[in-house]
Design a protein around this motif. Structure first.
Motif, PDB file in Angstrom:
ATOM      1  N   GLU A  17       0.668  -1.284  -0.121  1.00 32.92           N
ATOM      2  CA  GLU A  17       0.092  -0.042  -0.055  1.00 32.92           C
ATOM      3  C   GLU A  17       0.763   1.197   0.099  1.00 32.92           C
ATOM      4  N   PRO A  18       1.800   1.192   0.936  1.00 34.19           N
ATOM      5  CA  PRO A  18       2.686   2.714   0.799  1.00 34.19           C
ATOM      6  C   PRO A  18       3.539   2.754  -0.630  1.00 34.19           C
ATOM      7  N   ARG A  19       3.786   1.684  -1.361  1.00 35.26           N
ATOM      8  CA  ARG A  19       4.511   1.736  -2.544  1.00 35.26           C
ATOM      9  C   ARG A  19       3.458   2.207  -3.708  1.00 35.26           C
ATOM     10  N   LEU A  20       1.944   1.664  -3.277  1.00 33.44           N
ATOM     11  CA  LEU A  20       1.253   2.135  -4.301  1.00 33.44           C
ATOM     12  C   LEU A  20       0.832   3.697  -4.324  1.00 33.44           C
ATOM     13  N   LEU A  21       0.819   4.171  -2.968  1.00 32.88           N
ATOM     14  CA  LEU A  21       0.383   5.528  -2.675  1.00 32.88           C
ATOM     15  C   LEU A  21       1.620   6.496  -2.998  1.00 32.88           C
ATOM     16  N   ARG A  22       2.843   5.989  -3.136  1.00 30.41           N
ATOM     17  CA  ARG A  22       4.015   6.800  -3.575  1.00 30.41           C
ATOM     18  C   ARG A  22       4.332   6.787  -5.072  1.00 30.41           C
ATOM     19  N   CYS A  23       3.848   5.574  -5.739  1.00 24.46           N
ATOM     20  CA  CYS A  23       3.945   5.705  -7.103  1.00 24.46           C
ATOM     21  C   CYS A  23       2.671   6.452  -7.523  1.00 24.46           C
ATOM     22  N   THR A  24       1.406   6.588  -7.061  1.00 32.99           N
ATOM     23  CA  THR A  24       0.472   7.423  -7.320  1.00 32.99           C
ATOM     24  C   THR A  24       0.658   8.916  -7.250  1.00 32.99           C
ATOM     25  N   ALA A  25       1.277   9.254  -6.238  1.00 23.91           N
ATOM     26  CA  ALA A  25       1.868  10.606  -6.015  1.00 23.91           C
ATOM     27  C   ALA A  25       2.938  10.921  -6.895  1.00 23.91           C
ATOM     28  N   GLY A  26       3.776   9.904  -7.286  1.00 23.40           N
ATOM     29  CA  GLY A  26       4.816  10.220  -8.331  1.00 23.40           C
ATOM     30  C   GLY A  26       4.110  10.482  -9.667  1.00 23.40           C
ATOM     31  N   VAL A  27       3.274   9.815 -10.056  1.00 24.50           N
ATOM     32  CA  VAL A  27       2.610  10.128 -11.411  1.00 24.50           C
ATOM     33  C   VAL A  27       1.939  11.341 -11.251  1.00 24.50           C
ATOM     34  N   ALA A  28       1.367  11.656 -10.320  1.00 25.67           N
ATOM     35  CA  ALA A  28       0.605  13.230 -10.176  1.00 25.67           C
ATOM     36  C   ALA A  28       1.666  14.020 -10.302  1.00 25.67           C
ATOM     37  N   LEU A  29       2.954  13.912  -9.618  1.00 23.94           N
ATOM     38  CA  LEU A  29       3.952  14.781  -9.572  1.00 23.94           C
ATOM     39  C   LEU A  29       4.563  15.053 -11.040  1.00 23.94           C
ATOM     40  N   HIS A  30       4.559  13.933 -11.809  1.00 21.23           N
ATOM     41  CA  HIS A  30       5.137  14.018 -13.049  1.00 21.23           C
ATOM     42  C   HIS A  30       4.339  14.735 -14.296  1.00 21.23           C
ATOM     43  N   ILE A  31       2.905  14.336 -13.965  1.00 22.16           N
ATOM     44  CA  ILE A  31       1.949  14.928 -15.195  1.00 22.16           C
ATOM     45  C   ILE A  31       1.082  16.111 -14.663  1.00 22.16           C
ATOM     46  N   GLY A  32       1.148  16.427 -13.433  1.00 27.11           N
ATOM     47  CA  GLY A  32       0.188  17.365 -13.002  1.00 27.11           C
ATOM     48  C   GLY A  32       0.583  18.914 -13.100  1.00 27.11           C
ATOM     49  N   GLY A  33      -0.313  19.779 -13.350  1.00 31.36           N
ATOM     50  CA  GLY A  33      -0.272  21.206 -13.403  1.00 31.36           C
ATOM     51  C   GLY A  33       0.222  21.706 -11.905  1.00 31.36           C
ATOM     52  N   PRO A  34       0.411  23.021 -11.739  1.00 33.78           N
ATOM     53  CA  PRO A  34       0.636  23.493 -10.456  1.00 33.78           C
ATOM     54  C   PRO A  34       0.106  23.013  -9.243  1.00 33.78           C
ATOM     55  N   ALA A  35      -1.090  23.133  -9.051  1.00 33.48           N
ATOM     56  CA  ALA A  35      -1.994  22.532  -8.116  1.00 33.48           C
ATOM     57  C   ALA A  35      -1.745  21.098  -7.504  1.00 33.48           C
ATOM     58  N   LEU A  36      -1.781  20.096  -8.444  1.00 37.33           N
ATOM     59  CA  LEU A  36      -1.429  18.696  -8.441  1.00 37.33           C
ATOM     60  C   LEU A  36      -0.067  18.480  -8.064  1.00 37.33           C
ATOM     61  N   LYS A  37       0.793  19.216  -8.807  1.00 31.90           N
ATOM     62  CA  LYS A  37       2.262  19.114  -8.384  1.00 31.90           C
ATOM     63  C   LYS A  37       2.561  19.280  -7.007  1.00 31.90           C
ATOM     64  N   ALA A  38       2.042  20.458  -6.516  1.00 31.59           N
ATOM     65  CA  ALA A  38       2.135  21.109  -4.947  1.00 31.59           C
ATOM     66  C   ALA A  38       1.470  19.946  -4.069  1.00 31.59           C
ATOM     67  N   LYS A  39       0.338  19.260  -4.364  1.00 33.50           N
ATOM     68  CA  LYS A  39      -0.220  18.392  -3.583  1.00 33.50           C
ATOM     69  C   LYS A  39       0.526  16.976  -3.470  1.00 33.50           C
ATOM     70  N   ALA A  40       1.091  16.801  -4.551  1.00 35.43           N
ATOM     71  CA  ALA A  40       1.837  15.514  -4.457  1.00 35.43           C
ATOM     72  C   ALA A  40       3.042  15.439  -3.910  1.00 35.43           C
ATOM     73  N   ILE A  41       3.643  16.699  -4.046  1.00 29.91           N
ATOM     74  CA  ILE A  41       4.861  17.059  -3.341  1.00 29.91           C
ATOM     75  C   ILE A  41       4.641  17.004  -1.624  1.00 29.91           C
ATOM     76  N   GLU A  42       3.593  17.688  -1.374  1.00 33.82           N
ATOM     77  CA  GLU A  42       3.054  17.672  -0.008  1.00 33.82           C
ATOM     78  C   GLU A  42       3.007  16.381   0.685  1.00 33.82           C
ATOM     79  N   GLY A  43       2.542  15.153  -0.168  1.00 32.29           N
ATOM     80  CA  GLY A  43       2.140  13.961   0.309  1.00 32.29           C
ATOM     81  C   GLY A  43       3.310  13.106   0.306  1.00 32.29           C
ATOM     82  N   LEU A  44       4.364  13.216  -0.625  1.00 32.72           N
ATOM     83  CA  LEU A  44       5.691  12.791  -0.686  1.00 32.72           C
ATOM     84  C   LEU A  44       6.412  13.075   0.306  1.00 32.72           C
ATOM     85  N   LYS A  45       6.515  14.300   0.854  1.00 33.08           N
ATOM     86  CA  LYS A  45       7.533  14.997   1.969  1.00 33.08           C
ATOM     87  C   LYS A  45       6.863  14.509   3.435  1.00 33.08           C
TER      88      LYS A  45
END
Length: 132
Positions: A17-45
């Motif tokens: 489960e933690p790997r799936l969550l990190r992978c999902t946040a990583g994809v969001a960080l890669h493809i997202g716009g400014p708001a999605l990238k910021a939220k993904a970074i917040e989760g990954l940190k």
């Protein structure tokens, strides 16, 4: 902290489960716009609990979904502004184009922001569909 139990029949499921969550946040960080990238970074940190709260589950993406919606609104606003600029430019050039005898002045204005529009309209949506 207790050890995780392997519940997988053919693969090790520990930490799945933690790997799936990190992978999902990583994809969001890669493809997202400014708001999605910021939220993904917040989760990954953050902690695993904070990441789980931000990502959610495949059936309900929680805060990532809200951020992606905000990015979509920004993209729609960009497209609307681009269309308005293009129409204004064509309207202002119409008089000159119609007065041209040999076609030196083109009636249709070029799309200088075509690569940005392509990504905003199509590319982003193509890659965002991978997120869920």
């Amino acid at each position: 902290m207790a050890d995780e139990e392997d519940s997988g029949l053919y693969r090790n499921s520990i930490g799945e489960e933690p790997r799936l969550l990190r992978c999902t946040a990583g994809v969001a960080l890669h493809i997202g716009g400014p708001a999605l990238k910021a939220k993904a970074i917040e989760g990954l940190k953050g902690t695993n609990a904070r990441l789980a709260a931000i990502v959610g589950s495949p059936s309900h993406w929680n805060e990532l979904s809200s951020a992606a919606g905000g990015d979509k609104e920004l993209a729609d606003q960009y497209i609307a502004r681009s269309d308005a600029r293009h129409k204004d430019w064509e309207d202002s050039n119409r008089v000159y184009a119609k007065s041209s005898y040999d076609g030196e002045v083109d009636l249709h204005a070029p799309r200088f922001d075509a690569p940005v529009r392509d990504f905003t309209e199509g590319g982003y949506l193509r890659v965002a569909s991978k997120l869920g």
